[in-house]
Write an enzyme that holds these catalytic residues in place. Structure first.
Site, PDB file in Angstrom:
ATOM      1  N   ARG A  52     -59.426  64.423  27.760  1.00 38.08           N
ATOM      2  CA  ARG A  52     -60.160  65.500  27.077  1.00 38.08           C
ATOM      3  C   ARG A  52     -60.855  66.373  28.123  1.00 38.08           C
ATOM      4  NH1 ARG A  52     -65.954  65.503  24.599  1.00 38.08           N
ATOM      5  NH2 ARG A  52     -65.903  67.572  23.704  1.00 38.08           N
ATOM      6  N   HIS A  83     -67.198  74.318  25.385  1.00 38.88           N
ATOM      7  CA  HIS A  83     -68.142  73.290  25.822  1.00 38.88           C
ATOM      8  C   HIS A  83     -69.253  73.976  26.620  1.00 38.88           C
ATOM      9  CE1 HIS A  83     -68.514  68.734  26.738  1.00 38.88           C
ATOM     10  NE2 HIS A  83     -69.615  69.298  27.200  1.00 38.88           N
ATOM     11  N   GLU A  99     -70.549  69.674  20.417  1.00 39.29           N
ATOM     12  CA  GLU A  99     -71.977  69.417  20.204  1.00 39.29           C
ATOM     13  C   GLU A  99     -72.784  70.631  19.743  1.00 39.29           C
ATOM     14  OE1 GLU A  99     -73.795  67.111  23.327  1.00 39.29           O
ATOM     15  OE2 GLU A  99     -72.592  65.383  22.801  1.00 39.29           O
ATOM     16  N   ASN A 131     -69.518  62.309  19.208  1.00 38.54           N
ATOM     17  CA  ASN A 131     -70.072  62.045  20.542  1.00 38.54           C
ATOM     18  C   ASN A 131     -71.323  61.230  20.314  1.00 38.54           C
ATOM     19  OD1 ASN A 131     -68.164  63.852  21.423  1.00 38.54           O
ATOM     20  ND2 ASN A 131     -69.602  65.277  22.370  1.00 38.54           N
ATOM     21  N   TYR A 170     -74.211  58.240  21.978  1.00 33.21           N
ATOM     22  CA  TYR A 170     -74.711  57.534  23.149  1.00 33.21           C
ATOM     23  C   TYR A 170     -75.806  56.526  22.833  1.00 33.21           C
ATOM     24  CZ  TYR A 170     -72.234  60.915  26.098  1.00 33.21           C
ATOM     25  OH  TYR A 170     -71.257  61.666  26.709  1.00 33.21           O
ATOM     26  N   GLU A 209     -66.844  61.164  22.781  1.00 28.30           N
ATOM     27  CA  GLU A 209     -67.675  60.885  23.968  1.00 28.30           C
ATOM     28  C   GLU A 209     -68.504  59.645  23.719  1.00 28.30           C
ATOM     29  OE1 GLU A 209     -70.332  63.777  25.736  1.00 28.30           O
ATOM     30  OE2 GLU A 209     -68.853  65.370  25.438  1.00 28.30           O
TER      31      GLU A 209
HETATM   32  C1  NOJ Z   1     -72.756  65.290  25.923  1.00 29.60           C
HETATM   33  C2  NOJ Z   1     -72.129  66.490  26.520  1.00 29.60           C
HETATM   34  O1  NOJ Z   1     -71.031  66.915  25.765  1.00 29.60           O
HETATM   35  C3  NOJ Z   1     -71.767  66.351  27.983  1.00 29.60           C
HETATM   36  O2  NOJ Z   1     -71.568  67.617  28.497  1.00 29.60           O
HETATM   37  C4  NOJ Z   1     -72.847  65.584  28.701  1.00 29.60           C
HETATM   38  O3  NOJ Z   1     -72.616  65.534  30.080  1.00 29.60           O
HETATM   39  C5  NOJ Z   1     -72.934  64.195  28.128  1.00 29.60           C
HETATM   40  N1  NOJ Z   1     -73.267  64.264  26.725  1.00 29.60           N
HETATM   41  C6  NOJ Z   1     -73.964  63.296  28.812  1.00 29.60           C
HETATM   42  O4  NOJ Z   1     -75.229  63.834  28.650  1.00 29.60           O
END
Ligand code: NOJ
Length: 501
Positions: A98, A143, A188, A330, A332, A401
């Site tokens: 990607r 992006h 995002e 995405n 985390y 992500e």
């Molecule tokens: C989301 C973003 O899409 C990416 O650009 C970023 O580096 C990562 N999270 C980590 O923060």
């Protein structure tokens, strides 16, 4: 006063999710990839006819905004080293890679009257190199690197951005759609709208909270939907690809069992990701109820003549609803949300945070990454996937992500633990019927982490930014991920012998 949250959160352990040590096999059709984005890796910022983006401007105009005063001028130099990136993708055995296209590299002034052939060629070469190596190109159209010329006109808060975006998208479908079958329109939305227009966390750092991020949200949803319908109308039959959007989703858990904290978490989830997911993936469409209610009430109290959340007409709702073949997630981390008297005076009025009316915090007992905002909370990922299944009638989900930051170094056992634990609960969710079909690690290689510059490393491969050749070296996690991909399974007892990639 902010609540002493460490007391509140002591009750949370794994929240019912087992981090199993047995070998766990993913479905045969499941695919693994890794991700990057143009501004974060390419460099070549002013080369071969590329125009300037809002990140070129942000990093050059006021370097002190970036933690280490760095820029993406060279970054990982992927503009010149893309063949090495593809080689790395091959070494890892990725099913797909990607990457994103830089809008001003294709259209230096943002508009389609001037196409930069060198930019077209660059992505053609990258796509061809991937295909030659049997790796599917997964292309993100936007992006975050908006052409500066369009920012001068207001960027994402000018309703004309919808047409500008669709013109740009058409060029990418025309040039690359014969070979690219996986498309993400926009990466995002919350980070673009809230962080870029409602705060100073991302370019263009407009800081007009409570108004601008909602204008942006409406325009962005329409731009996405029109790009999706353009594919349906003119390309799908011939090119037979799939088009979705990547939404950043943090999971918000109530900090206690009180009704207020429960509602704070519901509102936080709806503001954070429901704002973008609900209009596209819910049966009813439109912005979520919580968003409409909170913003309308506060706007009235604050003396506005109408809600600061723009209206969507019935035809706009219909256009946006259902405009995705997959939900790109995405994700985390997880946060705890609560609501009490500590909110008084905590946030500016009006603002996105005040509208949401929740205090959101981490938990100091959760494993901490280098990035302050990032903690390892696998059960939150599991709950998020179950909630998406429940709210949106079990859509096709691609994890576009997921990853972990360190300060650097090749021996990244914390990253390995993070990936294993997140993949383990992902496996649980799939077993329980969540329709998740792809997983994408962030990131293939170290890169420019926006306002944190090069101080936070997300790469499976380390990039030596002090060397002109931007040498790339696999981390321990790269060997582990390679084995996960090779066996399509998670074996937590696997210990790599370094140098086998
Ligand atoms: C989301 C973003 O899409 C990416 O650009 C970023 O580096 C990562 N999270 C980590 O923060």
């Amino acid at each position: 006063m902010i609540r002493p949250f460490f007391i509140l959160c002591a009750i949370f352990h794994n929240n019912g999710v087992s981090l199993s040590s047995k070998i766990r096999k993913f479905p045969d059709s499941f695919e693994f990839g890794a991700s990057t984005s143009a501004y974060q890796i390419e460099g070549g910022w002013y080369e071969d006819g590329k125009g300037l983006s809002i990140w070129d401007i942000a990093t050059h105009m006021d370097p002190s905004q970036i933690k280490d005063k760095s820029t993406g001028d060279i970054a990982a130099d992927s503009y010149h080293l893309y063949k090495r990136d593809v080689e790395i993708a091959k070494e890892l055995g990725l099913d797909f890679y990607r990457f994103s296209v830089s809008w001003p590299r294709i259209l230096p002034k943002g508009l389609p009257n001037q196409i930069n052939q060198a930019g077209i060629d660059y992505y053609n070469n990258l796509i061809n190199e991937l295909l030659k190596n049997n790796i599917k190109p997964f292309l993100t159209i936007y992006h975050w690197d908006l052409p500066y010329e369009l920012q001068k006109l207001g960027g994402w808060i000018n309703p004309h951005v919808v047409d500008w975006f669709v013109d740009y998208v058409k060029i990418l479908y025309d040039y690359y759609g014969d070979r690219v079958k996986l498309w993400i329109t926009i990466n995002e939305p919350k980070q673009i709208c809230y962080e870029g227009y409602g705060s100073t966390l991302k370019a263009p750092m407009l800081n007009a909270s409570g108004v601008a991020e909602y204008m942006c949200a409406k325009n962005l949803l329409l731009a996405h939907a029109k790009a999706y319908h353009l594919y349906n109308q003119n390309y799908r039959k011939l090119q037979n690809g799939t088009v979705g959007i990547s939404i950043s989703c943090t999971w918000f858990e109530p900090a206690s069992e009180t009704i207020d904290d429960h509602q704070a978490a519901v509102d936080a989830n709806q503001f954070d990701w429901g704002q973008y997911a609900h209009p596209i993936f819910s049966k009813a469409g439109h912005f979520p109820f919580e968003l409409k209610k909170n913003i309308a009430l506060k706007s009235a109290e604050q003396g506005f003549s109408r809600s600061r959340l723009p209206e969507l007409s019935a035809s706009e709702v219909a256009l946006i609803r259902g405009s995705a073949d997959f939900f790109g997630v995405n994700t985390y981390t997880t946060k705890l949300a609560y609501r009490d008297a500590s909110l008084d005076g905590l946030y500016a009025v009006p603002s996105y945070m005040d509208d949401m009316a929740a205090v959101v915090v981490g938990n100091p007992t959760w494993p901490q990454a280098k990035s302050t905002w990032l903690q390892e909370v696998p059960w939150g990922f599991y709950k998020l996937l179950k909630e998406i299944k429940k709210n949106y009638n079990n859509p096709v989900v691609y994890i576009t992500e997921n990853g972990w930051s360190t300060a650097g170094g090749l021996f990244d056992d914390d990253r390995i633990q993070y990936y294993r634990n997140y993949l383990s609960v992902l496996h649980d969710a799939i077993e329980e019927g969540c329709d998740v079909r792809k997983y994408t690690a962030w990131s293939l290689i170290d890169n420019f982490e926006w306002k944190n510059g090069y101080t936070e490393k997300f790469g499976l491969y380390e990039v030596d930014f002090s060397r002109e050749d931007r040498n790339r070296t696999p981390r321990k996690s790269a060997y582990v991920y390679k084995e996960i991909i090779r066996t399509k399974s998670l074996d937590t007892t696997y210990e790599p012998e370094i140098n086998t990639v």
